[in-house]
Scaffold this active site. Structure first.
Site, PDB file in Angstrom:
ATOM      1  N   LYS A 163       0.809  -1.230   0.000  1.00  0.00           N
ATOM      2  CA  LYS A 163       0.000   0.000   0.000  1.00  0.00           C
ATOM      3  C   LYS A 163       0.837   1.271   0.000  1.00  0.00           C
ATOM      4  O   LYS A 163       0.410   2.279  -0.548  1.00  0.00           O
ATOM      5  CB  LYS A 163      -1.060  -0.017   1.099  1.00  0.00           C
ATOM      6  CG  LYS A 163      -0.551   0.157   2.480  1.00  0.00           C
ATOM      7  CD  LYS A 163      -1.657  -0.004   3.489  1.00  0.00           C
ATOM      8  CE  LYS A 163      -1.066  -0.345   4.828  1.00  0.00           C
ATOM      9  NZ  LYS A 163       0.062   0.505   5.264  1.00  0.00           N
ATOM     10  N   ARG A 207      -6.270   1.886  11.862  1.00  0.00           N
ATOM     11  CA  ARG A 207      -5.651   0.577  12.039  1.00  0.00           C
ATOM     12  C   ARG A 207      -6.581  -0.359  12.800  1.00  0.00           C
ATOM     13  O   ARG A 207      -6.313  -1.540  12.934  1.00  0.00           O
ATOM     14  CB  ARG A 207      -4.424   0.791  12.878  1.00  0.00           C
ATOM     15  CG  ARG A 207      -3.027   0.388  12.485  1.00  0.00           C
ATOM     16  CD  ARG A 207      -2.728   0.017  11.115  1.00  0.00           C
ATOM     17  NE  ARG A 207      -1.385  -0.471  11.020  1.00  0.00           N
ATOM     18  CZ  ARG A 207      -0.427   0.083  10.303  1.00  0.00           C
ATOM     19  NH1 ARG A 207      -0.653   1.158   9.580  1.00  0.00           N
ATOM     20  NH2 ARG A 207       0.765  -0.440  10.269  1.00  0.00           N
ATOM     21  N   ARG A 238      11.969  -8.309   1.217  1.00  0.00           N
ATOM     22  CA  ARG A 238      12.368  -6.899   1.336  1.00  0.00           C
ATOM     23  C   ARG A 238      13.499  -6.762   2.349  1.00  0.00           C
ATOM     24  O   ARG A 238      14.467  -6.061   2.136  1.00  0.00           O
ATOM     25  CB  ARG A 238      11.149  -6.080   1.800  1.00  0.00           C
ATOM     26  CG  ARG A 238      11.466  -4.645   2.134  1.00  0.00           C
ATOM     27  CD  ARG A 238      10.207  -3.819   2.224  1.00  0.00           C
ATOM     28  NE  ARG A 238       9.661  -3.781   3.573  1.00  0.00           N
ATOM     29  CZ  ARG A 238       8.525  -3.175   3.886  1.00  0.00           C
ATOM     30  NH1 ARG A 238       7.794  -2.602   2.950  1.00  0.00           N
ATOM     31  NH2 ARG A 238       8.093  -3.148   5.119  1.00  0.00           N
ATOM     32  N   ARG A 291      14.246  -1.780   8.298  1.00  0.00           N
ATOM     33  CA  ARG A 291      13.335  -1.393   9.372  1.00  0.00           C
ATOM     34  C   ARG A 291      13.378  -2.415  10.486  1.00  0.00           C
ATOM     35  O   ARG A 291      13.309  -3.608  10.264  1.00  0.00           O
ATOM     36  CB  ARG A 291      11.918  -1.267   8.812  1.00  0.00           C
ATOM     37  CG  ARG A 291      11.680   0.058   8.129  1.00  0.00           C
ATOM     38  CD  ARG A 291      10.386   0.077   7.354  1.00  0.00           C
ATOM     39  NE  ARG A 291       9.234  -0.422   8.103  1.00  0.00           N
ATOM     40  CZ  ARG A 291       7.988  -0.257   7.684  1.00  0.00           C
ATOM     41  NH1 ARG A 291       7.745   0.392   6.556  1.00  0.00           N
ATOM     42  NH2 ARG A 291       6.993  -0.745   8.371  1.00  0.00           N
ATOM     43  N   ARG A 298       3.213  -8.486  13.690  1.00  0.00           N
ATOM     44  CA  ARG A 298       2.493  -7.462  12.915  1.00  0.00           C
ATOM     45  C   ARG A 298       1.306  -8.072  12.161  1.00  0.00           C
ATOM     46  O   ARG A 298       0.244  -7.460  12.046  1.00  0.00           O
ATOM     47  CB  ARG A 298       3.434  -6.762  11.932  1.00  0.00           C
ATOM     48  CG  ARG A 298       4.335  -5.733  12.614  1.00  0.00           C
ATOM     49  CD  ARG A 298       5.490  -5.327  11.751  1.00  0.00           C
ATOM     50  NE  ARG A 298       5.102  -4.580  10.564  1.00  0.00           N
ATOM     51  CZ  ARG A 298       5.851  -4.488   9.467  1.00  0.00           C
ATOM     52  NH1 ARG A 298       7.011  -5.114   9.396  1.00  0.00           N
ATOM     53  NH2 ARG A 298       5.446  -3.782   8.453  1.00  0.00           N
TER      54      ARG A 298
END
Ligand code: ADP
Length: 191
Positions: free
Chosen positions: A13, A85, A124, A137, A148
């Site tokens: 996104k 969220r 990633r 990250r 998550r």
């Protein structure tokens, strides 16, 4: 045009939000980016937010609402990415917009199977590791990725139901360009 954009971690996104914001001249507001910037302040609040993000948990609703409402102040064309969220944030946002005499145009949901999204995040992380070590990250660490997704399933996914009267679901699998085309097509139908 006032859009909220949601999907699982790794749904792509962030990438799509950038494309759409440019294409539709919308201000792109990413709460993830806003929070990451706050962490750099190294204030007490910044440190608390940093710990929360690194653990893969959600920043508390009061802080999230405050940061988002401030970021969209005076804007009539925006694409919000990463907020709401959970259903509590979504409700507060509706109330806030109503008080401002406006409302959301639609809620865009980028639909990617959890396994695909999880694989993307792991990839990633590996790629970033090779290229730019310090860009990795903290919340892309394997144990945190797992948490998550758990948070996503329990807290964010119920937004599909909450927004059922104004949701646009788009299949988020395929190349970034393909996905952008699918979103543009879906938005065209909605308008
Ligand atoms: P993701 O790749 O998981 O979509 P984001 O960049 O949107 O990541 O957000 C990164 C982190 O920032 C989240 O895991 C969470 O800790 C925090 N965050 C972002 N938006 C919100 C929000 N609306 N409410 C609470 N926490 C948030």
């Amino acid at each position: 045009m006032r859009i909220v954009f949601f999907g699982s971690p790794g749904s792509g996104k962030g990438t799509q939000a950038n494309e759409l914001a440019t294409g539709y001249s919308l201000t792109h507001v990413s709460t993830g980016e806003l929070f990451r910037a706050k962490v750099l302040d190294s204030t007490r609040i910044g440190r608390r937010i940093g710990d929360t993000i690194a653990a893969g948990s959600l920043v508390d609703d009061i802080t999230a609402n405050y940061v988002l409402f401030k970021a969209i102040e005076g804007l009539n064309r925006f694409l919000v990415d990463g907020y709401p969220r959970n259903v509590a944030q979504a409700r507060m946002f509706d109330v806030h917009l109503d008080n401002m005499g406006t409302k959301l145009t639609c809620a865009l949901f980028l639909d990617v199977p959890i396994e695909v999204a999880e694989e993307r995040l792991i990839l990633r992380r590996t790629q970033r590791h090779d290229k730019v070590e310090n860009y990795r990250r903290a919340d892309d660490a394997p144990a945190v990725i797992h948490h998550r997704f758990d948070v996503y399933r329990k807290q964010t996914k119920p937004l599909i139901q909450y927004y059922s009267d104004r949701i646009i679901k788009v299949d988020g699998t395929g190349s970034p360009t393909e996905v952008t085309h699918k979103i543009v097509k879906a938005l065209r139908k909605w308008e």
